[in-house]
Design a protein around this motif. Sequence first.
Motif: not given
Length: 306
Positions: A114, A117, A120, A128
């Motif tokens: 997680l 991701m 990235l 987020e």
Amino acid sequence: MLTYAAATLAGFILLVWGADRFVLGAGGTARNLGVPPLLIGLTLVGMATSGPEIFVSVVAALGDEPELAMGNAIGSNIANIALVLGTTALVMPIVIRSATLRREMPALLAVTLLLVMVFLNRTITRPEGLLLLMGLVVLMYWLIVLSSRFDPADPITAEIEAEIPANIPMVSSVAWLVVGLVVLLAGSNLLVWGAHNVAEAMGVSDLVIGLTLVAVGTSFPELAVSIVSALKQEHDLALVVGLAAAIRPATLEPELLTLHLPVMIGVTLMLFAIAYNLSGKSRIGRLEGAVLLASFFAYHGYLALR
């Protein structure tokens, strides 16, 4: 420079003592309220031992130093696996007989993926950060469900019982909880101020200082306790990064994706490969401990040489 170094050292000392008092107060308060010991150990005590990382990252984010916060989170994850578990296994091989711990390990991989991701695009926004915190809530729910299904004969029970203080009056428990919080906050402020100025004086970034000096220092409490605490520590990565991002969104250095995150993923997969065994014979021997420890020193040696 001596002043900054002294402030950093004093911050570490306050963090270690404050975390110990906070664990004592939190565990004692929960036990006095009738919370089952396993649930306290899997959630509350596990998060309390993450107090140094959490407070340091929050203070750094509030002080507009998000890279120090992110470096601390990732560096602590690397240190807790490669340094803490590696040293523990080198001193005494670890046989993981607990089915509860083996069920937790996939959660460690899930949190790591997680985080990858989220990182990235080299930015981490408030949404987020909130996503990571929601992931932590889901994980906490899973741990609550897990604690309701445990086998009383599971070896983890005895270790958790030993960690949680008993026979402490509620007034004393609450008092230590408050004292621990205050000392953690004071130590975090002192450490962040000292570490940031050490970074400036040495001509390195906050990210590197967070990954090395701060991360290793805030991992000392885990180095002093059991395998259980070291493994539970990794779940709180989502909390540390999520809180920092919710407070202060950040754009991160490219090497976070090209070097530091791959190292964190590598040691996590290494731990998973050597310790997660469906046959129930999970073991981290001296050889595996030496490999983990060597990977830690190789990583830090590379950063030092640069």
